[in-house]
Write a protein that holds these residues in place. Structure first.
Motif, PDB file in Angstrom:
ATOM      1  N   THR A 150     -31.011 -26.623  22.185  1.00  0.00           N
ATOM      2  CA  THR A 150     -30.512 -27.547  21.171  1.00  0.00           C
ATOM      3  C   THR A 150     -30.107 -28.853  21.842  1.00  0.00           C
ATOM      4  O   THR A 150     -30.001 -28.936  23.072  1.00  0.00           O
ATOM      5  CB  THR A 150     -29.290 -26.942  20.469  1.00  0.00           C
ATOM      6  N   ARG A 151     -29.832 -29.838  21.042  1.00  0.00           N
ATOM      7  CA  ARG A 151     -29.406 -31.117  21.621  1.00  0.00           C
ATOM      8  C   ARG A 151     -28.078 -30.950  22.349  1.00  0.00           C
ATOM      9  O   ARG A 151     -27.853 -31.558  23.393  1.00  0.00           O
ATOM     10  CB  ARG A 151     -29.299 -32.159  20.513  1.00  0.00           C
ATOM     11  N   THR A 152     -27.212 -30.138  21.805  1.00  0.00           N
ATOM     12  CA  THR A 152     -25.928 -29.893  22.475  1.00  0.00           C
ATOM     13  C   THR A 152     -26.164 -29.301  23.861  1.00  0.00           C
ATOM     14  O   THR A 152     -25.551 -29.723  24.854  1.00  0.00           O
ATOM     15  CB  THR A 152     -25.059 -28.928  21.643  1.00  0.00           C
ATOM     16  N   GLU A 153     -27.048 -28.335  23.930  1.00  0.00           N
ATOM     17  CA  GLU A 153     -27.328 -27.717  25.228  1.00  0.00           C
ATOM     18  C   GLU A 153     -27.955 -28.722  26.191  1.00  0.00           C
ATOM     19  O   GLU A 153     -27.632 -28.733  27.383  1.00  0.00           O
ATOM     20  CB  GLU A 153     -28.257 -26.511  25.022  1.00  0.00           C
ATOM     21  N   ALA A 175     -24.984 -34.228  36.169  1.00  0.00           N
ATOM     22  CA  ALA A 175     -24.485 -35.511  36.662  1.00  0.00           C
ATOM     23  C   ALA A 175     -23.128 -35.347  37.338  1.00  0.00           C
ATOM     24  O   ALA A 175     -22.860 -35.948  38.380  1.00  0.00           O
ATOM     25  CB  ALA A 175     -24.380 -36.493  35.505  1.00  0.00           C
ATOM     26  N   ALA A 176     -22.285 -34.522  36.744  1.00  0.00           N
ATOM     27  CA  ALA A 176     -20.962 -34.311  37.342  1.00  0.00           C
ATOM     28  C   ALA A 176     -21.075 -33.614  38.692  1.00  0.00           C
ATOM     29  O   ALA A 176     -20.360 -33.951  39.637  1.00  0.00           O
ATOM     30  CB  ALA A 176     -20.094 -33.492  36.390  1.00  0.00           C
ATOM     31  N   ALA A 177     -21.977 -32.650  38.772  1.00  0.00           N
ATOM     32  CA  ALA A 177     -22.161 -31.953  40.046  1.00  0.00           C
ATOM     33  C   ALA A 177     -22.747 -32.889  41.091  1.00  0.00           C
ATOM     34  O   ALA A 177     -22.364 -32.850  42.269  1.00  0.00           O
ATOM     35  CB  ALA A 177     -23.077 -30.744  39.848  1.00  0.00           C
ATOM     36  N   LEU A 233     -16.486 -28.448  38.381  1.00  0.00           N
ATOM     37  CA  LEU A 233     -16.810 -28.400  36.957  1.00  0.00           C
ATOM     38  C   LEU A 233     -15.799 -27.557  36.181  1.00  0.00           C
ATOM     39  O   LEU A 233     -15.543 -27.817  35.007  1.00  0.00           O
ATOM     40  CB  LEU A 233     -18.225 -27.841  36.764  1.00  0.00           C
ATOM     41  N   ARG A 255     -27.554 -31.996  26.206  1.00  0.00           N
ATOM     42  CA  ARG A 255     -26.524 -32.945  26.643  1.00  0.00           C
ATOM     43  C   ARG A 255     -25.571 -32.284  27.630  1.00  0.00           C
ATOM     44  O   ARG A 255     -25.131 -32.901  28.607  1.00  0.00           O
ATOM     45  CB  ARG A 255     -25.747 -33.458  25.428  1.00  0.00           C
ATOM     46  N   LEU A 256     -25.272 -31.024  27.373  1.00  0.00           N
ATOM     47  CA  LEU A 256     -24.366 -30.304  28.268  1.00  0.00           C
ATOM     48  C   LEU A 256     -24.981 -30.135  29.659  1.00  0.00           C
ATOM     49  O   LEU A 256     -24.332 -30.411  30.679  1.00  0.00           O
ATOM     50  CB  LEU A 256     -24.035 -28.928  27.669  1.00  0.00           C
ATOM     51  N   VAL A 276     -19.227 -35.418  26.716  1.00  0.00           N
ATOM     52  CA  VAL A 276     -19.593 -34.005  26.850  1.00  0.00           C
ATOM     53  C   VAL A 276     -18.639 -33.297  27.810  1.00  0.00           C
ATOM     54  O   VAL A 276     -18.139 -32.195  27.522  1.00  0.00           O
ATOM     55  CB  VAL A 276     -21.049 -33.859  27.340  1.00  0.00           C
ATOM     56  N   ILE A 277     -18.384 -33.929  28.935  1.00  0.00           N
ATOM     57  CA  ILE A 277     -17.489 -33.305  29.927  1.00  0.00           C
ATOM     58  C   ILE A 277     -16.088 -33.153  29.351  1.00  0.00           C
ATOM     59  O   ILE A 277     -15.423 -32.124  29.535  1.00  0.00           O
ATOM     60  CB  ILE A 277     -17.454 -34.148  31.221  1.00  0.00           C
ATOM     61  N   TYR A 314     -25.355 -23.219  32.030  1.00  0.00           N
ATOM     62  CA  TYR A 314     -26.105 -24.473  31.918  1.00  0.00           C
ATOM     63  C   TYR A 314     -26.091 -25.319  33.186  1.00  0.00           C
ATOM     64  O   TYR A 314     -26.847 -26.271  33.293  1.00  0.00           O
ATOM     65  CB  TYR A 314     -25.574 -25.288  30.739  1.00  0.00           C
ATOM     66  N   ALA A 336     -24.848 -27.155  16.566  1.00  0.00           N
ATOM     67  CA  ALA A 336     -25.246 -26.435  17.780  1.00  0.00           C
ATOM     68  C   ALA A 336     -26.608 -25.828  17.584  1.00  0.00           C
ATOM     69  O   ALA A 336     -27.307 -25.581  18.518  1.00  0.00           O
ATOM     70  CB  ALA A 336     -24.232 -25.368  18.119  1.00  0.00           C
ATOM     71  N   ARG A 396     -18.943 -27.572  43.830  1.00  0.00           N
ATOM     72  CA  ARG A 396     -19.344 -28.195  42.561  1.00  0.00           C
ATOM     73  C   ARG A 396     -18.980 -27.301  41.376  1.00  0.00           C
ATOM     74  O   ARG A 396     -18.536 -27.786  40.333  1.00  0.00           O
ATOM     75  CB  ARG A 396     -20.847 -28.485  42.582  1.00  0.00           C
ATOM     76  N   LEU A 423     -14.613 -37.501  37.089  1.00  0.00           N
ATOM     77  CA  LEU A 423     -15.615 -36.487  37.420  1.00  0.00           C
ATOM     78  C   LEU A 423     -17.013 -37.059  37.616  1.00  0.00           C
ATOM     79  O   LEU A 423     -17.764 -36.599  38.451  1.00  0.00           O
ATOM     80  CB  LEU A 423     -15.682 -35.439  36.304  1.00  0.00           C
ATOM     81  N   LEU A 424     -17.381 -38.029  36.825  1.00  0.00           N
ATOM     82  CA  LEU A 424     -18.765 -38.490  36.827  1.00  0.00           C
ATOM     83  C   LEU A 424     -18.962 -39.693  37.732  1.00  0.00           C
ATOM     84  O   LEU A 424     -18.159 -40.619  37.739  1.00  0.00           O
ATOM     85  CB  LEU A 424     -19.200 -38.848  35.404  1.00  0.00           C
ATOM     86  N   GLU A 465     -22.284 -32.729  16.356  1.00  0.00           N
ATOM     87  CA  GLU A 465     -23.647 -32.215  16.220  1.00  0.00           C
ATOM     88  C   GLU A 465     -23.631 -30.833  15.588  1.00  0.00           C
ATOM     89  O   GLU A 465     -22.583 -30.197  15.474  1.00  0.00           O
ATOM     90  CB  GLU A 465     -24.315 -32.078  17.593  1.00  0.00           C
ATOM     91  N   ASP A 472     -27.288 -31.885  31.039  1.00  0.00           N
ATOM     92  CA  ASP A 472     -27.393 -33.201  31.677  1.00  0.00           C
ATOM     93  C   ASP A 472     -26.051 -33.656  32.223  1.00  0.00           C
ATOM     94  O   ASP A 472     -25.943 -34.120  33.370  1.00  0.00           O
ATOM     95  CB  ASP A 472     -27.920 -34.213  30.649  1.00  0.00           C
ATOM     96  N   ALA A 473     -24.999 -33.494  31.453  1.00  0.00           N
ATOM     97  CA  ALA A 473     -23.677 -33.940  31.893  1.00  0.00           C
ATOM     98  C   ALA A 473     -23.171 -33.104  33.069  1.00  0.00           C
ATOM     99  O   ALA A 473     -22.584 -33.636  34.020  1.00  0.00           O
ATOM    100  CB  ALA A 473     -22.693 -33.852  30.727  1.00  0.00           C
ATOM    101  N   LEU A 474     -23.434 -31.818  33.014  1.00  0.00           N
ATOM    102  CA  LEU A 474     -23.008 -30.966  34.136  1.00  0.00           C
ATOM    103  C   LEU A 474     -23.764 -31.337  35.410  1.00  0.00           C
ATOM    104  O   LEU A 474     -23.177 -31.394  36.497  1.00  0.00           O
ATOM    105  CB  LEU A 474     -23.252 -29.488  33.792  1.00  0.00           C
ATOM    106  N   ARG A 496     -22.095 -38.764  28.654  1.00  0.00           N
ATOM    107  CA  ARG A 496     -21.752 -37.669  29.568  1.00  0.00           C
ATOM    108  C   ARG A 496     -20.247 -37.453  29.621  1.00  0.00           C
ATOM    109  O   ARG A 496     -19.774 -36.315  29.693  1.00  0.00           O
ATOM    110  CB  ARG A 496     -22.302 -37.973  30.967  1.00  0.00           C
TER     111      ARG A 496
END
Lengths: 426, 182
Positions: free
Chosen positions: A2-5, A14-16, B40, A7-8, B124-125, B143, B182, B36, B102-103, B180, A10-12, B121
């Motif tokens: 899904t779009r939520t997944e 980037a954070a990592a 997170l 985005r999640l 989302v975070i 994820y 889900a 990491r 974080l980002l 959104e 992608d954000a994770l 982002r």
């Protein structure tokens, strides 16, 4: 997704990615445990207080029953220090391959090759008169290669060159190396990596370092070579003429669905528990490859020698210097992992009679959390004369590393767990 | 035989290795990943590095290989548990402050795109960090690490069904926070 997944994820990611590996604080190994009280045998105690003029002092781990920790300074005669090789090569657990001073343990040179990742240390072997061999990975390479090099009188490395026929495949990991005196031949044992882990039985290659010609050897027919066999080459050593190679093999009995998995000195399988088997053979590599077990049987694990960890042949081929574990097993999980016999001796044995000739060193290993096939991390290295010995013991709470002097251990490196020695050669 | 591999799960026999070596090598290989993961979960890099260091120290002084089965899952579990303990010790206000960094800067083309992507982002975070610990853990393991529900169940010590239901609920909450479906 899904779009939520999306985005999640992608954000994770980037954070990592915002945590670059090179900026991480290095891990710091915990300090070794406090030493237990050390009891000295009267003779050993007397010896330790003898002070000779002009001696070089070194910290020495105490030999003998009940000992196990550095026991303070012991004079090592300058003549004794002069008699042992000035430098030794080392492959450590940081995958570094270095040359160190025997007197100070300081690194005098670092080779531009490293042990392979994952699942490899690199390895070193000495051929005498300053000639060494090392197995490692060059920068920008993925495979291990055997190299030769010389160590100068100043402890520097010169003439590092690949050995013909010394390149391994990407799945092969060197886990043992022995050079014939003079360096005309090198024996190399390797395991094969599957899914990131070495698996299956060890194989042994003998390489003619001038022509690159190889002979290939494997265990025997009693469970050493099955698909799931656990066969390890524990030690290799050449006779003085460079014509014969002594190999200590260890394996678990059974093949196929009845194969045992190795858990230290014991083997666990569907049929229950069995002791691991060990035999030392003497082969003539010039005769071509084949089964190691078809070589001359030098020594077999027995009630007298219940666990053979290492066994190195003398230059004349008549004496094995063996690291033997005896006594009650110790560990946290009796009957399973974490078990080794608690007395270690380095003893000389006439072959093939098995007659004991004497003990060079003994040590009580005491309680340890060691698990897996831990005795494989009991290493014994002799110089080309087999008069001088280096011992490595990566044992849970009580690791040690040093060279033997009159029944005592002169420490080389303070073993900490992060950059411990894997192989040493002199 | 000198082999220094750490015993990751494999079909074949567990390779020879001392416990000490196995710990060292596992952490050398997985150090960045574990930090990491902790970042997170915690939202704070210094705290994450402390957690991983603590886990490493504890494993160096115990019988690591006696964990049997899946050592990597064991270490991940230790890090996840360490993060929970760290969160309990830290005030909510302090955590919120640390999480803001974080980002890293993003490279998404134009400056405007970069700003939008970074903001997306961050949202989302932020929504993730607002979830209860268990839900956040499930989502990060699924994820970011890409673990299967079975593997997540092993790391968290819960059933596979619980993982699935927790993930579904967490995604639903996340989607609601992000405006959104889900």
């Amino acid at each position: 997704m899904t779009r939520t997944e999306d985005r999640l994820a992608d954000a994770l990611g980037a954070a990592a990615a915002a945590v670059p590996e090179e900026t991480l604080r290095p891990l710091v190994a915990p300090p070794p445990p406090r030493p237990r009280p050390v009891w000295l045998a009267p003779a050993a105690a007397a010896a330790s207080v003898v002070v000779l003029a002009g001696l070089v002092t070194a910290a020495v781990a105490v030999a003998g029953s009940g000992a196990g920790k550095p026991a303070g300074p012991l004079p090592v005669p300058a003549a004794a220090l002069a008699a042992v090789p000035t430098y030794y090569a080392e492959a450590d657990l940081d995958q570094r391959i270095t040359v160190r001073s025997t007197a100070t343990s300081k690194v005098t040179a670092t080779l531009p090759i490293r042990g392979p990742l994952p699942a490899g240390l690199g390895a070193v072997a000495a051929a005498g008169h300053g000639l060494f061999f090392a197995a490692g990975v060059a920068p920008h390479s993925q495979t291990e290669q055997l190299y030769r090099f010389r160590v100068t009188a100043a402890g520097k490395v010169t003439g590092l060159t690949p050995v013909p026929g010394g390149r391994l495949s990407a799945r092969q990991r060197v886990d043992g190396l022995a050079a014939a005196p003079g360096g005309a031949s090198v024996a190399l044992s390797y395991s094969t990596v599957w899914h990131g882990n070495p698996s299956g039985p060890d194989r042994l290659i003998v390489i003619d370092t001038n022509t690159g010609a190889r002979t290939v050897w494997r265990g025997g027919t009693r469970g050493e070579n099955g698909r799931n066999a656990v066969f390890g080459v524990a030690s290799m050593s050449w006779t003085g003429d460079g014509q014969r190679l002594a190999v200590l093999g260890q394996w678990c009995p059974g093949t196929g669905p009845h194969a045992y998995a190795e858990t230290n000195i014991f083997c666990q399988g569907s049929g229950g528990q069995a002791h691991r088997i060990a035999e030392a053979w003497l082969i003539r590599p010039a005769g071509g490859g084949g089964l190691l077990s078809r070589g001359q049987l030098l020594l077999r694990q027995s009630d007298r020698y219940p666990y053979l960890a290492q066994a190195l042949i003398s230059p004349d081929g008549r004496v094995l210097t063996a690291m033997v574990l005896t006594g009650p097993v110790v560990g946290q999980n009796p009957g399973g992992d974490g078990i080794i016999p608690d007395n270690m001796t380095i003893r000389q044995i006439a072959v093939p009679s098995g007659r004991p000739l004497g003990v060079l060193y003994r040590r009580h290993l005491g309680s340890t959390f060691e698990t897996g096939a831990s005795p494989d991390f009991l290493g014994l290295t002799g110089d080309s004369t087999r008069q001088h010995w280096i011992v490595i013991a990566e044992l849970g709470h009580d690791p040690f590393n040093g060279w033997l002097y009159r029944g005592r251990l002169v420490p080389l490196i303070n073993v900490t767990g992060l950059n411990d020695p894997g192989f040493e050669a002199w | 035989m000198k082999d220094m591999s750490y015993p990751l799960p494999a079909a074949g026999p567990v390779p020879a290795a001392s416990s000490r070596h196995a710990v060292t090598l596992l952490f050398r290989e997985r150090h960045a990943e574990l930090v990491r993961l902790a970042v997170l979960l915690l939202g704070s890099r210094p705290a994450a590095e402390d957690v991983v260091q603590d886990v490493f120290t504890r494993l160096c002084t115990r019988d690591y290989l006696a964990v049997g089965g899946n050592p990597l899952a064991y270490v991940r579990t230790a890090v996840v548990n360490g993060c929970r303990s760290a969160l309990r010790r830290t005030s909510a206000a302090g955590r919120a402050g640390e999480r803001q960094n974080l980002l890293a800067p993003v490279a998404a083309g134009s400056a405007e795109d970069e700003v939008l992507l970074a903001e997306d982002r961050r949202q989302v975070i932020a929504a993730l960090q607002a979830l209860p610990a268990r839900r956040r853990e499930v989502l990060v393991l699924r994820y970011w690490l890409g673990l299967t529900d079975t593997e997540i169940a092993e790391v968290l010590g819960i059933s596979r069904a619980t993982v699935s239901s927790t993930a579904a609920r967490a995604l639903a909450v996340l989607a609601r926070h992000l405006g959104e479906d889900a």
